[in-house]
Design a protein around this motif. Structure first.
Motif, PDB file in Angstrom:
ATOM      1  N   GLU A  46       0.812  -1.205   0.000  1.00 57.76           N
ATOM      2  CA  GLU A  46       0.000   0.000   0.000  1.00 57.76           C
ATOM      3  C   GLU A  46       0.856   1.269   0.000  1.00 57.76           C
ATOM      4  O   GLU A  46       1.849   1.357   0.710  1.00 57.76           O
ATOM      5  CB  GLU A  46      -0.898  -0.001   1.238  1.00 57.76           C
ATOM      6  N   GLY A  72       0.937   5.316   0.842  1.00 56.51           N
ATOM      7  CA  GLY A  72       0.279   6.225   1.772  1.00 56.51           C
ATOM      8  C   GLY A  72      -0.337   7.413   1.056  1.00 56.51           C
ATOM      9  O   GLY A  72      -0.149   7.608  -0.145  1.00 56.51           O
ATOM     10  N   SER A 114       1.618  13.597   0.691  1.00 56.42           N
ATOM     11  CA  SER A 114       2.042  14.676   1.574  1.00 56.42           C
ATOM     12  C   SER A 114       2.694  15.742   0.702  1.00 56.42           C
ATOM     13  O   SER A 114       3.528  15.431  -0.147  1.00 56.42           O
ATOM     14  CB  SER A 114       3.051  14.151   2.601  1.00 56.42           C
ATOM     15  N   THR A 169       4.219  10.239  -1.841  1.00 55.60           N
ATOM     16  CA  THR A 169       3.486   9.172  -1.194  1.00 55.60           C
ATOM     17  C   THR A 169       4.561   8.358  -0.483  1.00 55.60           C
ATOM     18  O   THR A 169       5.748   8.580  -0.701  1.00 55.60           O
ATOM     19  CB  THR A 169       2.693   8.333  -2.216  1.00 55.60           C
ATOM     20  N   ASP A 170       4.168   7.450   0.375  1.00 56.82           N
ATOM     21  CA  ASP A 170       5.218   6.672   1.030  1.00 56.82           C
ATOM     22  C   ASP A 170       4.873   5.193   1.047  1.00 56.82           C
ATOM     23  O   ASP A 170       3.724   4.801   0.864  1.00 56.82           O
ATOM     24  CB  ASP A 170       5.507   7.193   2.439  1.00 56.82           C
ATOM     25  N   ARG A 225      10.371   3.731   6.143  1.00 56.72           N
ATOM     26  CA  ARG A 225       9.522   4.124   5.023  1.00 56.72           C
ATOM     27  C   ARG A 225      10.299   5.013   4.061  1.00 56.72           C
ATOM     28  O   ARG A 225      11.237   5.695   4.453  1.00 56.72           O
ATOM     29  CB  ARG A 225       8.266   4.830   5.526  1.00 56.72           C
ATOM     30  N   SER A 253       9.762   8.010   1.186  1.00 62.19           N
ATOM     31  CA  SER A 253       8.853   9.018   0.626  1.00 62.19           C
ATOM     32  C   SER A 253       9.149   9.133  -0.862  1.00 62.19           C
ATOM     33  O   SER A 253      10.156   9.719  -1.257  1.00 62.19           O
ATOM     34  CB  SER A 253       9.047  10.369   1.313  1.00 62.19           C
ATOM     35  N   GLY A 305      -3.224  13.964   1.460  1.00 63.70           N
ATOM     36  CA  GLY A 305      -3.268  13.754   2.899  1.00 63.70           C
ATOM     37  C   GLY A 305      -3.141  15.043   3.683  1.00 63.70           C
ATOM     38  O   GLY A 305      -4.038  15.437   4.413  1.00 63.70           O
TER      39      GLY A 305
END
Length: 131
Positions: free
Chosen positions: A20, A22, A25, A43-44, A88, A90, A105
């Motif tokens: 998935e 994220g 941002s 996204t991350d 994670r 980015s 987000g």
């Protein structure tokens, strides 16, 4: 399991995420503005879920004491930002072709944003990091 594949502008670096992604941002810090001309949209994903081909074409730059920014050495495309020891990655949201399925987000480092645009999309805005 979801799988998304993205690439830099010239295609020398291909990033595949198995898992998935994220929410997007939007970082408005001065470093991101200098690197992209506006702001970073990332996204991350978990580092363990990311496969990168063309890693010999990746350059990196330490813009701060605790993180690296990666870019394609061939075309200059920004690729990702990674905190030292972070689990994670980015990833630049623009690496992935439409339809991405990504959703906005939040906006971070808004206290440092450029004075030549407004943020008016209704997403949460943070003066610095959201964490």
């Amino acid at each position: 399991m979801e799988e998304k594949t993205g690439r830099c502008l010239c295609g020398a670096v291909v990033i595949t995420v198995r898992g998935e992604l994220g929410p997007v941002s939007y970082c408005h810090c001065s470093q991101c503005r200098r690197q992209t001309g506006l702001y970073y949209a990332t996204t991350d994903a978990a580092v363990a879920d990311v496969d990168i081909s063309g890693s010999d074409k990746i350059g990196s730059f330490r813009a701060s004491p605790d993180a690296q920014r990666a870019f394609c050495r061939e075309c200059g495309s920004p690729l990702y930002w990674k905190a030292d020891g972070g689990s994670r990655l980015s990833l630049m949201a623009g690496l992935f072709p439409n339809p991405t399925g990504l959703k906005g987000g939040s906006h971070i480092f808004c206290a440092d944003k450029g004075d030549f645009y407004e943020i008016n999309d209704g997403l949460p805005q943070y003066p610095a990091s959201s964490s």
